[in-house]
Design an enzyme around this catalytic site. Sequence first.
Site, short mmCIF file in Angstrom:
data_model
loop_
_atom_site.label_atom_id
_atom_site.label_comp_id
_atom_site.label_asym_id
_atom_site.label_seq_id
_atom_site.Cartn_x
_atom_site.Cartn_y
_atom_site.Cartn_z
CG HIS A 1 28.08 69.79 40.92
ND1 HIS A 1 26.92 69.14 41.31
CD2 HIS A 1 27.72 70.60 39.92
CE1 HIS A 1 25.91 69.57 40.57
NE2 HIS A 1 26.36 70.45 39.72
CG ASP B 1 29.70 66.81 39.20
OD1 ASP B 1 29.48 66.05 40.18
OD2 ASP B 1 30.85 67.20 38.92
CE1 TYR C 1 15.06 65.42 51.91
CE2 TYR C 1 17.36 64.79 51.78
CZ TYR C 1 16.33 65.65 51.42
OH TYR C 1 16.58 66.70 50.60
CD GLU D 1 36.57 63.40 34.88
OE1 GLU D 1 37.53 63.29 34.09
OE2 GLU D 1 35.79 64.37 34.87
#
Length: 391
Positions: free
Chosen positions: A97, A102, A294, A367
């Site tokens: 990841h 994630d 895209y 985090e």
Amino acid sequence: MIVQPNESVVARVLELRRTIHRRPELGFEEHETAALVERELEALGIEYRRIAKTGVVGIVRGAKPGRVVGLRADMDALPITERTGLPFASEIDGKMHACGHDAHTAMLLGAARVLHGARERLSGTTVLIFQPAEEGPGGAEPMIAQGALDDPKVEAIAMLHVDPRLEAGAISITPGPVNASADELYITVRGKGGHGAYPHTAVDTIPAAAAIVLALQNIAAREVDPLKSVVVSIGTIAGGYRNNVIADEVQMSGTLRAFDPAIRDTFEHRVHRIVNGVAGAYNARAEIKLVRGYPPVINNDALAENLAVYLREFTKIRVERLSPTMGGEDFAYFAQRVPGVHVRLGVRNESEGAVHAGHSPEFRIDEAALPIGVEVLVAFASGVGDGGIGV
Ligand SMILES: [Zn+2]
Ligand SMILES: [Zn+2]
């Protein structure tokens, strides 16, 4: 409705993020991840359905009437071997990841928990879209084709993407184009082989290819308005046999990017004119294949501005306005269908080594950003739901 995620929500988001991080899965192979998402929604009592192979759509119905709001997270990882040394690093060799999906999935599950817990106070309906294969071949289109935006009918949509350019604690909301279109270019130059000592008996594709590479740069340098952004990058070039043999064939590939859909639409014509023209000048021939990838992500101006104003007024989150990037993102398809906004979530923290760009084997995030992301998703869903954020 502003709800900051409480301690138990934050703890769960961290746990989920690390669990997903350990078990990275590539596009349309997100079986474990999708099953984990479904288990989490099931445990919370949130209705859900499976579409587009490994995509999951969950629905949180507020007790009060209001708009239908989409929140989208991508779930897939990359074919990269992780080199972070983190205790929860990838357990699967060659998969990682490295783009933060994630974290996106874990934050959306956190937002689901908060919104479902507050559903008695919530206006409108939130559609939770867990999407496969953003890194390719693209999960947004099949999810839309299979009704992700239709049942119930989504009226506005948001996504988060972690961004190591921005300090953890800040987010960025930019109106207008924020990601470029990403089209693939393949060129084969054909000539006639021969002995390197007798070039006049051959048609040498090496100088032809070199001239094509340089001439293609004129699209960016000379042909498009300098105030409009385009990128022409040739990423591979291969041809030839040995030092004294004239190469009869050269193959090249590259990427073409733009923010403006009208400029993007001119690539096909420009590339054919330049490549065929230059190849002809060298007496060679060229085959050209342009594969549309895209489209650009274009944030809805009003929605982006209104969300930024709302967050500045009701939260302590620092809202910045970063420049767009030429990276691609298949959220573009959602934002083509309904007003959409791509919010960048700062995850940079030099003291933790969270400085590497996405797709690096050393990519990591602070985090501490995750609760902020949850708060933004909840604010968007409830704010658009009750009209506090105008669409
Ligand atoms: Zn990526
Ligand atoms: Zn990504």
